[in-house]
Motif scaffolding. Structure first.
Motif, PDB file in Angstrom:
ATOM      1  N   ALA A   1      50.702  29.811  52.921  1.00  0.00           N
ATOM      2  CA  ALA A   1      50.609  30.691  54.030  1.00  0.00           C
ATOM      3  C   ALA A   1      50.198  32.130  53.647  1.00  0.00           C
ATOM      4  N   ILE A   2      50.913  32.481  52.621  1.00  0.00           N
ATOM      5  CA  ILE A   2      50.702  34.093  52.128  1.00  0.00           C
ATOM      6  C   ILE A   2      49.144  33.901  51.555  1.00  0.00           C
ATOM      7  N   GLY A   3      49.074  33.071  50.590  1.00  0.00           N
ATOM      8  CA  GLY A   3      47.524  32.908  50.078  1.00  0.00           C
ATOM      9  C   GLY A   3      46.512  32.801  51.105  1.00  0.00           C
ATOM     10  N   ALA A   4      46.811  32.063  52.198  1.00  0.00           N
ATOM     11  CA  ALA A   4      45.820  31.915  53.336  1.00  0.00           C
ATOM     12  C   ALA A   4      45.489  33.565  53.861  1.00  0.00           C
ATOM     13  N   LEU A   5      46.645  34.320  54.214  1.00  0.00           N
ATOM     14  CA  LEU A   5      46.600  35.448  54.819  1.00  0.00           C
ATOM     15  C   LEU A   5      45.960  36.609  53.971  1.00  0.00           C
ATOM     16  N   LEU A   6      46.132  36.257  52.671  1.00  0.00           N
ATOM     17  CA  LEU A   6      45.735  37.210  51.570  1.00  0.00           C
ATOM     18  C   LEU A   6      44.104  37.064  51.382  1.00  0.00           C
ATOM     19  N   LEU A   7      43.591  35.924  51.491  1.00  0.00           N
ATOM     20  CA  LEU A   7      42.083  35.551  51.330  1.00  0.00           C
ATOM     21  C   LEU A   7      41.484  35.886  52.439  1.00  0.00           C
ATOM     22  N   THR A   8      42.057  35.888  53.723  1.00  0.00           N
ATOM     23  CA  THR A   8      41.334  35.966  55.011  1.00  0.00           C
ATOM     24  C   THR A   8      41.343  37.183  55.780  1.00  0.00           C
ATOM     25  N   THR A   9      42.548  37.813  55.406  1.00  0.00           N
ATOM     26  CA  THR A   9      42.615  39.202  56.202  1.00  0.00           C
ATOM     27  C   THR A   9      42.902  40.470  55.588  1.00  0.00           C
ATOM     28  N   THR A  10      42.561  40.313  54.045  1.00  0.00           N
ATOM     29  CA  THR A  10      42.764  41.575  53.488  1.00  0.00           C
ATOM     30  C   THR A  10      41.407  42.013  52.686  1.00  0.00           C
ATOM     31  N   ARG A  11      41.492  43.197  52.293  1.00  0.00           N
ATOM     32  CA  ARG A  11      40.339  43.578  51.308  1.00  0.00           C
ATOM     33  C   ARG A  11      40.300  42.930  49.937  1.00  0.00           C
ATOM     34  N   PHE A  12      41.578  42.343  49.457  1.00  0.00           N
ATOM     35  CA  PHE A  12      41.509  41.570  48.289  1.00  0.00           C
ATOM     36  C   PHE A  12      40.745  40.286  48.402  1.00  0.00           C
ATOM     37  N   GLY A  13      40.988  39.587  49.498  1.00  0.00           N
ATOM     38  CA  GLY A  13      40.222  38.450  49.892  1.00  0.00           C
ATOM     39  C   GLY A  13      38.901  38.617  50.088  1.00  0.00           C
ATOM     40  N   ARG A  14      38.275  39.794  50.657  1.00  0.00           N
ATOM     41  CA  ARG A  14      36.971  39.981  50.614  1.00  0.00           C
ATOM     42  C   ARG A  14      36.260  40.374  49.587  1.00  0.00           C
ATOM     43  N   TYR A  15      36.863  41.012  48.793  1.00  0.00           N
ATOM     44  CA  TYR A  15      36.449  41.238  47.521  1.00  0.00           C
ATOM     45  C   TYR A  15      36.280  40.236  46.632  1.00  0.00           C
ATOM     46  N   THR A  16      37.413  39.184  46.867  1.00  0.00           N
ATOM     47  CA  THR A  16      37.023  37.837  46.086  1.00  0.00           C
ATOM     48  C   THR A  16      35.886  37.009  46.402  1.00  0.00           C
ATOM     49  N   TYR A  17      35.601  36.979  47.797  1.00  0.00           N
ATOM     50  CA  TYR A  17      34.664  36.271  48.094  1.00  0.00           C
ATOM     51  C   TYR A  17      33.002  36.815  47.748  1.00  0.00           C
ATOM     52  N   ALA A  18      33.059  38.211  47.612  1.00  0.00           N
ATOM     53  CA  ALA A  18      31.852  39.166  47.486  1.00  0.00           C
ATOM     54  C   ALA A  18      31.777  38.622  45.992  1.00  0.00           C
ATOM     55  N   ILE A  19      32.773  39.067  45.136  1.00  0.00           N
ATOM     56  CA  ILE A  19      32.506  38.478  43.656  1.00  0.00           C
ATOM     57  C   ILE A  19      31.821  37.263  43.382  1.00  0.00           C
ATOM     58  N   GLY A  20      32.400  36.239  44.000  1.00  0.00           N
ATOM     59  CA  GLY A  20      32.027  34.805  43.841  1.00  0.00           C
ATOM     60  C   GLY A  20      30.646  34.691  44.353  1.00  0.00           C
TER      61      GLY A  20
ATOM     62  N   MET B   1      44.490  28.599  41.977  1.00  0.00           N
ATOM     63  CA  MET B   1      43.129  27.947  41.563  1.00  0.00           C
ATOM     64  C   MET B   1      41.970  28.444  42.603  1.00  0.00           C
ATOM     65  N   THR B   2      42.442  28.308  43.886  1.00  0.00           N
ATOM     66  CA  THR B   2      41.436  28.528  44.957  1.00  0.00           C
ATOM     67  C   THR B   2      40.833  29.868  44.611  1.00  0.00           C
ATOM     68  N   PHE B   3      41.534  30.995  44.469  1.00  0.00           N
ATOM     69  CA  PHE B   3      41.018  32.190  44.337  1.00  0.00           C
ATOM     70  C   PHE B   3      40.422  32.322  42.837  1.00  0.00           C
ATOM     71  N   VAL B   4      40.744  31.627  42.074  1.00  0.00           N
ATOM     72  CA  VAL B   4      40.035  31.550  40.773  1.00  0.00           C
ATOM     73  C   VAL B   4      38.423  31.040  40.906  1.00  0.00           C
ATOM     74  N   ILE B   5      38.435  29.872  41.472  1.00  0.00           N
ATOM     75  CA  ILE B   5      36.976  29.235  41.704  1.00  0.00           C
ATOM     76  C   ILE B   5      36.309  29.804  42.779  1.00  0.00           C
ATOM     77  N   ILE B   6      36.955  30.457  43.804  1.00  0.00           N
ATOM     78  CA  ILE B   6      35.899  31.272  44.803  1.00  0.00           C
ATOM     79  C   ILE B   6      35.107  32.458  43.965  1.00  0.00           C
ATOM     80  N   THR B   7      35.772  32.984  42.947  1.00  0.00           N
ATOM     81  CA  THR B   7      35.251  34.080  42.007  1.00  0.00           C
ATOM     82  C   THR B   7      34.039  33.590  41.061  1.00  0.00           C
TER      83      THR B   7
END
Length: 350
Positions: A207-226, A79-85
């Motif tokens: 832990a995997i979710g935190a790393l995915l969100l903070t250290t990967t392109r996938f996470g950066r794109y998530t923040y950018a879209i939101g 849900m964190t990833f969803v709401i950030i977008t």
């Protein structure tokens, strides 16, 4: 003669670079959502612990609180990833039910109608079915939201009813028993070094979710879209494809949560998960993720999920009327949204 940590230029006093660094760090810490969320959580524990230290500050209470929150935490990570977008997913609780039912029915079918004595081969197939079931609903949500441009609230409200109805339909409205004992004994109630395996699995997911969100392109794109969907599209981000992946991720984690709940309760229940979606959303928002998108963290979500959990556990221990629990959680939730809106207004006025 001692060094004075300031200098005068044109009659004005300015801080030295060292003091500026300390001031900047203090401001960053004071403005960090995660810090304040952690303080609130510690205060709640301290208050309940001061009133009933014999019941609150015990290993048993800690373990039961962690176990009871594990399934919700897995839902909340997605849900964190969803709401950030700047999206929303009301269907995760129903997808949890559907995934648990399909998994349990598959394991029973592979074992001749009673999977209680089944081995790990059947369990792994059951896990795969739960993940695929969750992924199917997540992919459907993503297609309707990203490609058909239907608002997330409407899409996931529809799949909320559809997934729950489908689960009840294939199970004839009854809970599905016959969960393998090896699964219940290992994941449901098993421990490793004194820590429940269910908690360890939830911690790994977080832990995997935190790393995915903070250290990967996938996470950066998530923040950018939101932050700004149109701007993200203009700089070359495939917004449609990324949103589909986000809802797919939420669906997969809902499927995993369904498998975990089935292992813990040793039955795939079609009831008792009516408010899981709202509880997951509440935990994410309490954790500092903005409903307007573009801001949030999995670490904050971990802390946020435990705030209502500690409130409920504390009220039970203190013997407070059970009907006060949702009222207290609602007050804290509204206060968190108000705080988020206040910070956004203050930032926009600068």
């Amino acid at each position: 003669m001692s060094t004075v940590p300031e200098s005068k230029t044109n009659g004005e006093t300015t801080l030295s670079s060292e003091d500026e660094g300390h001031t900047s760090l203090a401001k960053r810490l004071a403005g960090a959502n995660t810090l304040w969320i952690g303080v609130v959580l510690l205060l709640l524990i301290a208050v309940f612990g001061a009133i009933r230290p014999d019941a609150v500050l015990t290993t048993f209470t800690l373990q039961t609180t962690l176990v009871e929150t594990s399934v919700l935490l897995v839902l909340a990570v997605g849900m964190t990833f969803v709401i950030i977008t700047s999206g929303i997913d009301l269907s995760v609780g129903s997808v949890l039910v559907f995934s648990g039912v399909t998994s349990a029915m598959t394991m029973n079918a592979m074992s001749g109608g009673d999977a209680t004595k089944a081995g790990w081969g059947v369990v792994w197939v059951g896990l795969l079915v739960a993940l695929v079931s969750g992924a199917a609903w997540g992919l459907l949500n993503g297609l309707l939201i990203a490609k058909s441009k239907i608002p997330p609230l409407i899409v996931t409200l529809g799949s909320f009813g559809a997934a729950l109805g489908a689960g009840q339909l294939i199970s004839n409205g009854s809970n599905v028993a016959g969960v393998p004992e090896v699964l219940g004994n290992t994941l449901g109630t098993g421990t490793y070094l004194g820590i429940p395996n269910l908690v360890l699995l939830a911690a790994v997911v977080a832990a995997i979710g935190a790393l995915l969100l903070t250290t990967t392109r996938f996470g950066r794109y998530t923040y950018a879209i939101g932050s700004n969907e149109e701007a993200a599209r203009r700089v070359g981000i495939s917004v449609t494809g990324h949103l589909m992946k986000i809802y797919l991720l939420a669906g997969v984690l809902a499927g995993l949560a369904g498998f975990m709940a089935m292992a813990y309760f040793r039955v795939a229940s079609v009831t008792g998960h009516d408010t899981d979606n709202l509880n997951a959303i509440a935990g994410v928002v309490l954790g500092g993720t903005s409903l307007f998108g573009g801001a949030g963290s999995v670490v904050g979500t971990v802390l946020g999920v435990f705030i209502p959990a500690v409130l409920r556990k504390g009220f039970v221990i203190l013997g407070v009327n059970v009907y006060w629990q949702p009222i207290a959680v609602a007050i804290v939730l509204v206060a968190a949204v108000w705080f988020d809106q206040s910070r956004r207004r203050a930032r926009n006025q600068r």
